[in-house]
Design a protein around this motif. Structure first.
Motif, PDB file in Angstrom:
ATOM      1  N   LEU A 138       2.419   6.043  -8.321  1.00  0.00           N
ATOM      2  CA  LEU A 138       1.786   5.549  -9.549  1.00  0.00           C
ATOM      3  C   LEU A 138       2.695   4.571 -10.285  1.00  0.00           C
ATOM      4  O   LEU A 138       2.227   3.556 -10.798  1.00  0.00           O
ATOM      5  CB  LEU A 138       1.414   6.715 -10.463  1.00  0.00           C
ATOM      6  CG  LEU A 138       0.210   7.532 -10.045  1.00  0.00           C
ATOM      7  CD1 LEU A 138       0.088   8.791 -10.893  1.00  0.00           C
ATOM      8  CD2 LEU A 138      -1.055   6.704 -10.132  1.00  0.00           C
ATOM      9  N   GLU A 139       3.986   4.860 -10.328  1.00  0.00           N
ATOM     10  CA  GLU A 139       4.932   3.944 -10.975  1.00  0.00           C
ATOM     11  C   GLU A 139       4.977   2.608 -10.248  1.00  0.00           C
ATOM     12  O   GLU A 139       4.973   1.551 -10.871  1.00  0.00           O
ATOM     13  CB  GLU A 139       6.327   4.570 -11.015  1.00  0.00           C
ATOM     14  CG  GLU A 139       6.463   5.694 -12.008  1.00  0.00           C
ATOM     15  CD  GLU A 139       7.826   6.372 -11.943  1.00  0.00           C
ATOM     16  OE1 GLU A 139       8.757   5.783 -11.335  1.00  0.00           O
ATOM     17  OE2 GLU A 139       7.943   7.471 -12.486  1.00  0.00           O
ATOM     18  N   TYR A 197      -0.287  -4.428  -2.116  1.00  0.00           N
ATOM     19  CA  TYR A 197      -1.555  -3.724  -1.905  1.00  0.00           C
ATOM     20  C   TYR A 197      -1.484  -2.853  -0.657  1.00  0.00           C
ATOM     21  O   TYR A 197      -1.836  -1.672  -0.682  1.00  0.00           O
ATOM     22  CB  TYR A 197      -2.704  -4.729  -1.784  1.00  0.00           C
ATOM     23  CG  TYR A 197      -4.059  -4.085  -1.600  1.00  0.00           C
ATOM     24  CD1 TYR A 197      -4.780  -3.650  -2.698  1.00  0.00           C
ATOM     25  CD2 TYR A 197      -4.600  -3.909  -0.340  1.00  0.00           C
ATOM     26  CE1 TYR A 197      -6.015  -3.048  -2.547  1.00  0.00           C
ATOM     27  CE2 TYR A 197      -5.837  -3.313  -0.171  1.00  0.00           C
ATOM     28  CZ  TYR A 197      -6.543  -2.896  -1.274  1.00  0.00           C
ATOM     29  OH  TYR A 197      -7.764  -2.295  -1.111  1.00  0.00           O
ATOM     30  N   ARG A 198      -1.006  -3.413   0.427  1.00  0.00           N
ATOM     31  CA  ARG A 198      -0.902  -2.656   1.681  1.00  0.00           C
ATOM     32  C   ARG A 198       0.066  -1.488   1.544  1.00  0.00           C
ATOM     33  O   ARG A 198      -0.167  -0.402   2.069  1.00  0.00           O
ATOM     34  CB  ARG A 198      -0.476  -3.575   2.814  1.00  0.00           C
ATOM     35  CG  ARG A 198      -1.561  -4.546   3.219  1.00  0.00           C
ATOM     36  CD  ARG A 198      -1.132  -5.399   4.406  1.00  0.00           C
ATOM     37  NE  ARG A 198      -2.145  -6.393   4.679  1.00  0.00           N
ATOM     38  CZ  ARG A 198      -1.982  -7.702   4.532  1.00  0.00           C
ATOM     39  NH1 ARG A 198      -0.820  -8.182   4.127  1.00  0.00           N
ATOM     40  NH2 ARG A 198      -2.961  -8.537   4.792  1.00  0.00           N
ATOM     41  N   SER A 199       1.154  -1.714   0.839  1.00  0.00           N
ATOM     42  CA  SER A 199       2.143  -0.663   0.636  1.00  0.00           C
ATOM     43  C   SER A 199       1.554   0.499  -0.160  1.00  0.00           C
ATOM     44  O   SER A 199       1.763   1.664   0.183  1.00  0.00           O
ATOM     45  CB  SER A 199       3.354  -1.246  -0.096  1.00  0.00           C
ATOM     46  OG  SER A 199       4.246  -0.231  -0.456  1.00  0.00           O
ATOM     47  N   ILE A 200       0.805   0.187  -1.205  1.00  0.00           N
ATOM     48  CA  ILE A 200       0.193   1.228  -2.030  1.00  0.00           C
ATOM     49  C   ILE A 200      -0.884   1.978  -1.255  1.00  0.00           C
ATOM     50  O   ILE A 200      -0.961   3.212  -1.305  1.00  0.00           O
ATOM     51  CB  ILE A 200      -0.359   0.620  -3.335  1.00  0.00           C
ATOM     52  CG1 ILE A 200       0.813   0.163  -4.209  1.00  0.00           C
ATOM     53  CG2 ILE A 200      -1.239   1.618  -4.079  1.00  0.00           C
ATOM     54  CD1 ILE A 200       0.417  -0.684  -5.387  1.00  0.00           C
ATOM     55  N   VAL A 201      -1.712   1.257  -0.514  1.00  0.00           N
ATOM     56  CA  VAL A 201      -2.759   1.917   0.280  1.00  0.00           C
ATOM     57  C   VAL A 201      -2.131   2.799   1.356  1.00  0.00           C
ATOM     58  O   VAL A 201      -2.596   3.918   1.595  1.00  0.00           O
ATOM     59  CB  VAL A 201      -3.734   0.886   0.887  1.00  0.00           C
ATOM     60  CG1 VAL A 201      -4.684   1.549   1.865  1.00  0.00           C
ATOM     61  CG2 VAL A 201      -4.524   0.205  -0.215  1.00  0.00           C
ATOM     62  N   GLY A 207       0.714   4.291   1.128  1.00  0.00           N
ATOM     63  CA  GLY A 207       1.204   5.453   0.395  1.00  0.00           C
ATOM     64  C   GLY A 207       0.084   6.427   0.068  1.00  0.00           C
ATOM     65  O   GLY A 207       0.249   7.643   0.167  1.00  0.00           O
ATOM     66  N   LEU A 208      -1.066   5.896  -0.303  1.00  0.00           N
ATOM     67  CA  LEU A 208      -2.221   6.752  -0.586  1.00  0.00           C
ATOM     68  C   LEU A 208      -2.708   7.453   0.674  1.00  0.00           C
ATOM     69  O   LEU A 208      -3.104   8.623   0.632  1.00  0.00           O
ATOM     70  CB  LEU A 208      -3.357   5.923  -1.198  1.00  0.00           C
ATOM     71  CG  LEU A 208      -3.142   5.455  -2.626  1.00  0.00           C
ATOM     72  CD1 LEU A 208      -4.211   4.443  -3.012  1.00  0.00           C
ATOM     73  CD2 LEU A 208      -3.140   6.629  -3.580  1.00  0.00           C
ATOM     74  N   ARG A 209      -2.659   6.752   1.801  1.00  0.00           N
ATOM     75  CA  ARG A 209      -3.082   7.375   3.064  1.00  0.00           C
ATOM     76  C   ARG A 209      -2.162   8.531   3.426  1.00  0.00           C
ATOM     77  O   ARG A 209      -2.595   9.538   3.981  1.00  0.00           O
ATOM     78  CB  ARG A 209      -3.115   6.320   4.167  1.00  0.00           C
ATOM     79  CG  ARG A 209      -4.253   5.332   3.949  1.00  0.00           C
ATOM     80  CD  ARG A 209      -4.148   4.132   4.808  1.00  0.00           C
ATOM     81  NE  ARG A 209      -4.580   4.425   6.176  1.00  0.00           N
ATOM     82  CZ  ARG A 209      -4.564   3.541   7.140  1.00  0.00           C
ATOM     83  NH1 ARG A 209      -4.130   2.319   6.906  1.00  0.00           N
ATOM     84  NH2 ARG A 209      -4.980   3.856   8.337  1.00  0.00           N
ATOM     85  N   TYR A 210      -0.887   8.417   3.119  1.00  0.00           N
ATOM     86  CA  TYR A 210       0.050   9.512   3.348  1.00  0.00           C
ATOM     87  C   TYR A 210      -0.236  10.665   2.378  1.00  0.00           C
ATOM     88  O   TYR A 210      -0.142  11.833   2.739  1.00  0.00           O
ATOM     89  CB  TYR A 210       1.483   9.008   3.186  1.00  0.00           C
ATOM     90  CG  TYR A 210       2.532  10.051   3.450  1.00  0.00           C
ATOM     91  CD1 TYR A 210       2.755  10.534   4.735  1.00  0.00           C
ATOM     92  CD2 TYR A 210       3.298  10.566   2.414  1.00  0.00           C
ATOM     93  CE1 TYR A 210       3.716  11.494   4.981  1.00  0.00           C
ATOM     94  CE2 TYR A 210       4.259  11.524   2.653  1.00  0.00           C
ATOM     95  CZ  TYR A 210       4.463  11.982   3.940  1.00  0.00           C
ATOM     96  OH  TYR A 210       5.405  12.937   4.174  1.00  0.00           O
ATOM     97  N   LEU A 211      -0.597  10.345   1.167  1.00  0.00           N
ATOM     98  CA  LEU A 211      -0.882  11.355   0.139  1.00  0.00           C
ATOM     99  C   LEU A 211      -2.132  12.167   0.460  1.00  0.00           C
ATOM    100  O   LEU A 211      -2.268  13.303   0.026  1.00  0.00           O
ATOM    101  CB  LEU A 211      -1.028  10.656  -1.217  1.00  0.00           C
ATOM    102  CG  LEU A 211      -1.048  11.512  -2.465  1.00  0.00           C
ATOM    103  CD1 LEU A 211       0.254  12.280  -2.608  1.00  0.00           C
ATOM    104  CD2 LEU A 211      -1.269  10.636  -3.680  1.00  0.00           C
ATOM    105  N   VAL A 212      -3.039  11.626   1.240  1.00  0.00           N
ATOM    106  CA  VAL A 212      -4.288  12.314   1.601  1.00  0.00           C
ATOM    107  C   VAL A 212      -4.012  13.617   2.353  1.00  0.00           C
ATOM    108  O   VAL A 212      -4.824  14.532   2.315  1.00  0.00           O
ATOM    109  CB  VAL A 212      -5.201  11.373   2.423  1.00  0.00           C
ATOM    110  CG1 VAL A 212      -6.323  12.118   3.105  1.00  0.00           C
ATOM    111  CG2 VAL A 212      -5.769  10.302   1.522  1.00  0.00           C
ATOM    112  N   HIS A 213      -2.850  13.735   3.006  1.00  0.00           N
ATOM    113  CA  HIS A 213      -2.537  14.957   3.753  1.00  0.00           C
ATOM    114  C   HIS A 213      -2.547  16.198   2.865  1.00  0.00           C
ATOM    115  O   HIS A 213      -2.908  17.280   3.325  1.00  0.00           O
ATOM    116  CB  HIS A 213      -1.186  14.838   4.454  1.00  0.00           C
ATOM    117  CG  HIS A 213      -1.146  13.767   5.488  1.00  0.00           C
ATOM    118  ND1 HIS A 213      -2.098  13.634   6.470  1.00  0.00           N
ATOM    119  CD2 HIS A 213      -0.269  12.756   5.689  1.00  0.00           C
ATOM    120  CE1 HIS A 213      -1.805  12.608   7.234  1.00  0.00           C
ATOM    121  NE2 HIS A 213      -0.705  12.046   6.781  1.00  0.00           N
ATOM    122  N   THR A 214      -2.134  16.049   1.622  1.00  0.00           N
ATOM    123  CA  THR A 214      -2.144  17.195   0.710  1.00  0.00           C
ATOM    124  C   THR A 214      -3.196  17.058  -0.385  1.00  0.00           C
ATOM    125  O   THR A 214      -3.372  17.966  -1.180  1.00  0.00           O
ATOM    126  CB  THR A 214      -0.763  17.386   0.042  1.00  0.00           C
ATOM    127  OG1 THR A 214      -0.392  16.194  -0.632  1.00  0.00           O
ATOM    128  CG2 THR A 214       0.279  17.764   1.073  1.00  0.00           C
TER     129      THR A 214
END
Length: 104
Positions: free
Chosen positions: A31-32, A66-70, A72-79
């Motif tokens: 988020l930061e 944009y790609r970096s944030i997406v 990161g979000l794809r990794y966050l989907v695991h939890t």
């Protein structure tokens, strides 16, 4: 004595040990990095009936960020499986994120 690892079966009783995974620190850093650290949380991770289009005259965004944030979000989907649909939706625009726009 020998260490046989975690207990899984004892006297005919199956033992299930709870394991909790969390990524709150990772989510805060993400988020930061995206400039949204001060945003308020919401119940739904994406606006209902949102339609994005590649044909737009909106201001260009930094494709690398944009790609970096997406990613990161794809990794966050695991939890956080509750954000899976929204992350999948914005992942469609990773090829050319420069021209994404919301509803007109």
């Amino acid at each position: 004595m020998n260490d046989l690892g975690a207990l899984s079966y004892y006297l005919g009783i199956e033992v299930r040990q709870a394991l909790t995974l969390g990524q709150s620190a990772y989510a805060s850093k993400l988020l930061e990095r995206s400039g949204m650290a001060e945003c308020k949380p919401c119940v739904t991770p994406m606006e209902e009936r949102l339609k994005l289009t590649k044909a737009s005259t909106a201001a260009k965004v930094d494709a690398t960020l944009y790609r970096s944030i997406v990613d990161g979000l794809r990794y966050l989907v695991h939890t956080r499986p509750d954000i899976a649909f929204a992350v999948g939706y914005v992942s469609r625009f990773m090829e050319d994120p420069k021209r994404i726009t919301g509803p007109q």
